[in-house]
Design a protein around this motif. Structure first.
Motif, PDB file in Angstrom:
ATOM      1  N   UNK A   5       0.829  -1.205   0.000  1.00 52.48           N
ATOM      2  CA  UNK A   5       0.000   0.000   0.000  1.00 52.48           C
ATOM      3  C   UNK A   5       0.862   1.254   0.000  1.00 52.48           C
ATOM      4  N   UNK A   6       1.893   1.272   0.837  1.00 54.34           N
ATOM      5  CA  UNK A   6       2.789   2.434   0.898  1.00 54.34           C
ATOM      6  C   UNK A   6       3.539   2.613  -0.422  1.00 54.34           C
ATOM      7  N   UNK A   7       3.987   1.524  -1.010  1.00 52.83           N
ATOM      8  CA  UNK A   7       4.681   1.593  -2.306  1.00 52.83           C
ATOM      9  C   UNK A   7       3.736   2.129  -3.373  1.00 52.83           C
ATOM     10  N   UNK A   8       2.505   1.649  -3.374  1.00 55.99           N
ATOM     11  CA  UNK A   8       1.512   2.105  -4.344  1.00 55.99           C
ATOM     12  C   UNK A   8       1.211   3.590  -4.207  1.00 55.99           C
ATOM     13  N   UNK A   9       1.020   4.047  -2.968  1.00 51.42           N
ATOM     14  CA  UNK A   9       0.721   5.469  -2.735  1.00 51.42           C
ATOM     15  C   UNK A   9       1.891   6.353  -3.152  1.00 51.42           C
ATOM     16  N   UNK A  10       3.092   5.926  -2.809  1.00 50.78           N
ATOM     17  CA  UNK A  10       4.279   6.697  -3.195  1.00 50.78           C
ATOM     18  C   UNK A  10       4.407   6.733  -4.716  1.00 50.78           C
ATOM     19  N   UNK A  11       4.170   5.597  -5.356  1.00 54.91           N
ATOM     20  CA  UNK A  11       4.230   5.526  -6.811  1.00 54.91           C
ATOM     21  C   UNK A  11       3.206   6.430  -7.473  1.00 54.91           C
ATOM     22  N   UNK A  98       1.901   4.221 -16.256  1.00 55.02           N
ATOM     23  CA  UNK A  98       3.072   4.901 -15.715  1.00 55.02           C
ATOM     24  C   UNK A  98       3.788   3.899 -14.828  1.00 55.02           C
ATOM     25  N   UNK A  99       5.042   3.663 -15.156  1.00 56.37           N
ATOM     26  CA  UNK A  99       5.899   2.749 -14.412  1.00 56.37           C
ATOM     27  C   UNK A  99       6.759   3.560 -13.452  1.00 56.37           C
ATOM     28  N   UNK A 100       6.774   3.153 -12.183  1.00 56.48           N
ATOM     29  CA  UNK A 100       7.584   3.843 -11.180  1.00 56.48           C
ATOM     30  C   UNK A 100       8.494   2.821 -10.511  1.00 56.48           C
ATOM     31  N   UNK A 101       9.780   3.048 -10.657  1.00 53.91           N
ATOM     32  CA  UNK A 101      10.779   2.206  -9.994  1.00 53.91           C
ATOM     33  C   UNK A 101      11.333   3.016  -8.841  1.00 53.91           C
ATOM     34  N   UNK A 103      13.525   3.820  -5.493  1.00 48.66           N
ATOM     35  CA  UNK A 103      14.917   3.612  -5.113  1.00 48.66           C
ATOM     36  C   UNK A 103      15.489   4.940  -4.663  1.00 48.66           C
ATOM     37  N   UNK A 104      16.806   4.995  -4.533  1.00 43.07           N
ATOM     38  CA  UNK A 104      17.436   6.272  -4.144  1.00 43.07           C
ATOM     39  C   UNK A 104      17.030   7.374  -5.111  1.00 43.07           C
ATOM     40  N   UNK A 105      17.053   7.061  -6.383  1.00 42.31           N
ATOM     41  CA  UNK A 105      16.617   7.975  -7.440  1.00 42.31           C
ATOM     42  C   UNK A 105      15.467   7.308  -8.191  1.00 42.31           C
ATOM     43  N   UNK A 106      14.212   7.606  -7.819  1.00 39.89           N
ATOM     44  CA  UNK A 106      13.082   6.962  -8.502  1.00 39.89           C
ATOM     45  C   UNK A 106      13.094   7.251 -10.008  1.00 39.89           C
ATOM     46  N   UNK A 107      12.658   6.263 -10.773  1.00 41.49           N
ATOM     47  CA  UNK A 107      12.561   6.390 -12.223  1.00 41.49           C
ATOM     48  C   UNK A 107      11.090   6.266 -12.602  1.00 41.49           C
ATOM     49  N   UNK A 108      10.581   7.291 -13.293  1.00 43.45           N
ATOM     50  CA  UNK A 108       9.182   7.317 -13.710  1.00 43.45           C
ATOM     51  C   UNK A 108       9.150   7.333 -15.234  1.00 43.45           C
ATOM     52  N   UNK A 109       8.380   6.399 -15.809  1.00 43.67           N
ATOM     53  CA  UNK A 109       8.253   6.326 -17.268  1.00 43.67           C
ATOM     54  C   UNK A 109       6.788   6.276 -17.652  1.00 43.67           C
ATOM     55  N   UNK A 110       6.459   7.008 -18.717  1.00 45.64           N
ATOM     56  CA  UNK A 110       5.108   7.004 -19.255  1.00 45.64           C
ATOM     57  C   UNK A 110       5.067   6.152 -20.513  1.00 45.64           C
ATOM     58  N   UNK A 111       4.130   5.200 -20.544  1.00 44.21           N
ATOM     59  CA  UNK A 111       3.906   4.371 -21.714  1.00 44.21           C
ATOM     60  C   UNK A 111       2.541   4.760 -22.277  1.00 44.21           C
ATOM     61  N   UNK A 112       2.556   5.568 -23.337  1.00 40.37           N
ATOM     62  CA  UNK A 112       1.312   6.041 -23.936  1.00 40.37           C
ATOM     63  C   UNK A 112       0.619   4.942 -24.726  1.00 40.37           C
ATOM     64  N   UNK A 113      -0.700   4.955 -24.642  1.00 36.12           N
ATOM     65  CA  UNK A 113      -1.523   4.013 -25.399  1.00 36.12           C
ATOM     66  C   UNK A 113      -1.078   2.566 -25.174  1.00 36.12           C
ATOM     67  N   UNK A 114      -0.729   2.264 -23.933  1.00 35.27           N
ATOM     68  CA  UNK A 114      -0.159   0.958 -23.584  1.00 35.27           C
ATOM     69  C   UNK A 114      -1.217  -0.118 -23.336  1.00 35.27           C
ATOM     70  N   UNK A 115      -2.433   0.308 -23.122  1.00 33.79           N
ATOM     71  CA  UNK A 115      -3.517  -0.642 -22.845  1.00 33.79           C
ATOM     72  C   UNK A 115      -4.516  -0.521 -23.980  1.00 33.79           C
ATOM     73  N   UNK A 116      -4.736  -1.625 -24.669  1.00 33.66           N
ATOM     74  CA  UNK A 116      -5.721  -1.587 -25.763  1.00 33.66           C
ATOM     75  C   UNK A 116      -6.350  -2.943 -25.964  1.00 33.66           C
TER      76      UNK A 116
END
Length: 116
Positions: A5-11, A98-101, A103-116
């Motif tokens: 839950x905490x990981x999800x909220x932070x993400x 949106x993928x969120x990794x 860590x010390x330096x979080x990495x956020x990536x957007x995957x457009x039109x990824x669900x179809x």
């Protein structure tokens, strides 16, 4: 180790901040319809975008965006259909991940039109 839950909220918070910086407007967070939930509904121009956020503290078991399964996709579509109907939306729609990794330096990536 943080719980799911905490990981999800932070993400979700990191994803929202990232999307705002990209010029999107957050319309709704955690939209619920029956047993379905859409993490973020965002808007830009005449696009309404339904976003599934996947956050992981590590990618030992795969990339976060790989964890959107067919059951989840069906639930997202069901909730999105209700939202579109209830708000009488007539513009374009899209389904992103949106993928969120974390860590010390979080990495956020957007995957457009990824669900179809």
């Amino acid at each position: 180790m943080e719980n799911k839950t905490a990981i999800g909220k932070k993400g979700e918070q990191l994803a929202a901040e990232f999307l705002i910086k990209q010029g999107f407007e957050i319309v709704v967070r955690n939209y619920r319809y029956k047993h379905a939930e859409i993490d973020l509904i965002i808007k830009r121009d005449d696009w309404l975008i339904f976003v599934e956020v996947k956050a992981r503290s590590s990618n030992d078991f795969g990339e976060p965006e790989e964890f959107v399964d067919a059951r989840k996709v069906n639930k997202i579509f069901e909730a999105a259909e209700e939202y579109i109907y209830s708000t009488d939306w007539h513009g374009h729609i899209r389904f992103d991940i949106v993928s969120v990794k974390l860590g010390k330096e979080p990495v956020v990536e957007l995957f457009e039109d990824a669900i179809n």
